[in-house]
Design a protein around this motif. Structure first.
Motif, PDB file in Angstrom:
ATOM      1  N   ASP A 209      -3.299  -1.837  -5.686  1.00  0.00           N
ATOM      2  CA  ASP A 209      -2.682  -0.481  -5.785  1.00  0.00           C
ATOM      3  C   ASP A 209      -1.537  -0.361  -4.987  1.00  0.00           C
ATOM      4  N   ILE A 210      -1.850  -0.628  -3.698  1.00  0.00           N
ATOM      5  CA  ILE A 210      -0.724  -0.436  -2.573  1.00  0.00           C
ATOM      6  C   ILE A 210      -0.422  -1.498  -1.853  1.00  0.00           C
ATOM      7  N   GLY A 211      -1.462  -2.470  -1.737  1.00  0.00           N
ATOM      8  CA  GLY A 211      -1.045  -3.850  -1.134  1.00  0.00           C
ATOM      9  C   GLY A 211       0.015  -4.638  -1.675  1.00  0.00           C
ATOM     10  N   ILE A 212       0.685  -4.283  -3.012  1.00  0.00           N
ATOM     11  CA  ILE A 212       1.591  -5.072  -3.417  1.00  0.00           C
ATOM     12  C   ILE A 212       3.088  -4.597  -2.837  1.00  0.00           C
ATOM     13  N   TYR A 213       2.860  -3.298  -2.227  1.00  0.00           N
ATOM     14  CA  TYR A 213       4.155  -2.891  -1.833  1.00  0.00           C
ATOM     15  C   TYR A 213       4.713  -3.735  -0.718  1.00  0.00           C
ATOM     16  N   GLN A 265      -7.107   2.581   1.121  1.00  0.00           N
ATOM     17  CA  GLN A 265      -6.975   3.900   0.508  1.00  0.00           C
ATOM     18  C   GLN A 265      -7.908   4.991   1.032  1.00  0.00           C
ATOM     19  N   ASN A 266      -8.375   4.629   2.380  1.00  0.00           N
ATOM     20  CA  ASN A 266      -9.044   5.635   2.953  1.00  0.00           C
ATOM     21  C   ASN A 266      -8.758   5.591   4.407  1.00  0.00           C
ATOM     22  N   ALA A 267      -7.528   5.898   4.789  1.00  0.00           N
ATOM     23  CA  ALA A 267      -6.920   6.224   6.347  1.00  0.00           C
ATOM     24  C   ALA A 267      -5.760   7.224   6.260  1.00  0.00           C
ATOM     25  N   GLN A 268      -5.589   7.535   7.642  1.00  0.00           N
ATOM     26  CA  GLN A 268      -4.290   8.342   7.596  1.00  0.00           C
ATOM     27  C   GLN A 268      -3.245   8.009   6.805  1.00  0.00           C
ATOM     28  N   HIS A 269      -2.568   8.799   6.131  1.00  0.00           N
ATOM     29  CA  HIS A 269      -1.268   8.625   5.258  1.00  0.00           C
ATOM     30  C   HIS A 269      -0.303   7.988   6.188  1.00  0.00           C
ATOM     31  N   ALA A 270       0.161   6.586   5.897  1.00  0.00           N
ATOM     32  CA  ALA A 270       1.375   5.991   6.840  1.00  0.00           C
ATOM     33  C   ALA A 270       1.747   4.994   6.043  1.00  0.00           C
ATOM     34  N   SER A 271       3.015   4.694   6.339  1.00  0.00           N
ATOM     35  CA  SER A 271       3.740   3.312   5.663  1.00  0.00           C
ATOM     36  C   SER A 271       4.861   2.880   6.514  1.00  0.00           C
ATOM     37  N   ARG A 272       5.037   1.653   6.778  1.00  0.00           N
ATOM     38  CA  ARG A 272       6.030   0.924   7.627  1.00  0.00           C
ATOM     39  C   ARG A 272       6.098  -0.276   7.478  1.00  0.00           C
ATOM     40  N   LEU A 273       7.685  -0.622   7.650  1.00  0.00           N
ATOM     41  CA  LEU A 273       7.949  -2.084   7.435  1.00  0.00           C
ATOM     42  C   LEU A 273       8.814  -2.459   8.708  1.00  0.00           C
ATOM     43  N   ASP A 274       8.486  -3.398   9.355  1.00  0.00           N
ATOM     44  CA  ASP A 274       9.279  -3.761  10.666  1.00  0.00           C
ATOM     45  C   ASP A 274       9.585  -5.085  10.751  1.00  0.00           C
TER      46      ASP A 274
END
Length: 362
Positions: A209-213, A265-274
């Motif tokens: 679901d989100i690992g694909i991003y 899917q069960n952690a603080q909302h966050a997203s980052r690409l470095d």
């Protein structure tokens, strides 16, 4: 550094793919929207409407009440899934957007292909690699164009980050770190009886679901394919029984470049690409969610520049690209073959998580 960066960051939100004047479009691509979940209602339909190259004309869903309500709200034709698949109103649309549970993509895409309609299918392409291959083959056999919904690839922030990497601003890329997390049973819904928690419909949870991003965006900005993967998954709570609640994976690219990615899917909302290279870094933080502004920073020679830019509607950009390329008769970059690369890697990550060993993709 700021002067040098101006060549790449001026006109930040430019559509470097656009050749057709949007103001000259008189007959936009008519789209049938298949699946009326929260994303289609809150993001896809508004995105289609905002794009000068597209308009929604037909909607369908297994929920008849949702079809009736959305059809009335958007002044479009509402039909049952059976009517859509049979082609009963095929003269009312030119293309089909599929936003249903993963394991149902194949049936709707196949029906659209048999009707000779262009397809925009949400990612992941399907619930398994084999079914994804059949989906791609259905479009190829019918001779219809297939685009996959990687909205990050049409987001100007991601495209400018890719530009800077290609321009050598970070030097030689050494490694990538990416993360994406949310409290799925809280931010989106508290319903535990949903398709994302059903392995038959989803094919998996956190990773699919989100690992694909992080996976696809890293492939895109590096313009490279992973040669090896290593992954782990874990599930701690009963609500996620049968699917992965958390996942971490390492992608090894040519030249030894490694991407370390973690999703939950069960952690603080966050997203980052470095992305870190021998001479600098480029950072998106926040990075992946459509419902929050993206942050863009460049670090080089001890100086950090945070770029302020006009935020775009990510899904509008995706549909504008889709409609534009259909009208201009230009091929899509995120096509079916490209999406199969993700499906192959996802399969391998799950295999690695089961065996505890890295899996070669070459």
């Amino acid at each position: 550094m700021e002067t040098a960066l101006a060549d790449y960051l001026d006109d930040f939100t430019r559509r470097d793919w656009q050749t057709l004047d949007p103001d000259a479009v008189t007959d936009p691509v008519r789209i049938a929207v298949v699946g009326l979940g929260w994303f289609a209602r809150e993001w896809a339909l508004p995105g289609i409407a905002r794009s000068a190259y597209t308009e929604a004309t037909v909607v369908t869903d297994v929920d008849a009440d949702a079809v009736e309500a959305v059809a009335a709200d958007h002044d479009v034709t509402g039909v049952t899934p059976e009517e859509l698949r049979s082609g009963a109103v095929a003269d009312e649309y030119d293309a089909v957007y599929v936003a249903t549970p993963n394991a149902t993509h194949l049936e709707y895409v196949t029906a659209a292909a048999e009707q000779g309609k262009a397809v925009l299918c949400e990612k992941p392409l399907e619930s398994t690699f084999d079914r994804a291959e059949r989906l791609v083959a259905a479009c190829e056999d019918a001779g219809v164009p297939l685009m996959v919904g990687y909205r990050m690839q049409t987001d100007p922030a991601v495209r400018r980050l890719k530009d800077l990497i290609e321009a050598g601003v970070v030097g030689d890329v050494v490694h990538v770190h990416a993360t994406m997390s949310q409290t799925m049973l809280g931010e989106l819904s508290t319903d535990t009886d949903q398709w994302r928690l059903d392995p038959e419909l989803s094919g998996g949870n956190a990773l699919m679901d989100i690992g694909i991003y992080p996976l696809n965006t890293t492939r895109f900005v590096l313009a490279a394919e992973p040669e090896q993967v290593y992954g782990t998954t874990r599930t701690e709570h009963e609500a996620f029984a049968g699917v992965d609640e958390h996942a971490s994976y390492r992608l090894t690219f040519p030249g030894g470049v490694e991407a370390m990615c973690s999703v939950s899917q069960n952690a603080q909302h966050a997203s980052r690409l470095d992305v870190t290279g021998t001479e600098g870094r480029v950072i998106l933080d926040p990075a992946f969610y459509e419902r929050e502004d993206r942050g863009f920073a460049v670090v080089r020679g001890g100086t950090r520049v945070d770029v302020e830019f006009e935020q775009v509607h990510q899904v509008e950009e995706e549909f504008a690209y889709f409609g534009h390329h259909l009208l201009a008769d230009e091929p899509f970059y995120p096509d079916g073959e490209h999406a199969l690369g993700d499906m192959r890697a996802l399969d391998a990550i799950y295999e690695s998580a089961d065996t505890g060993l890295p899996v070669d993709l070459t």
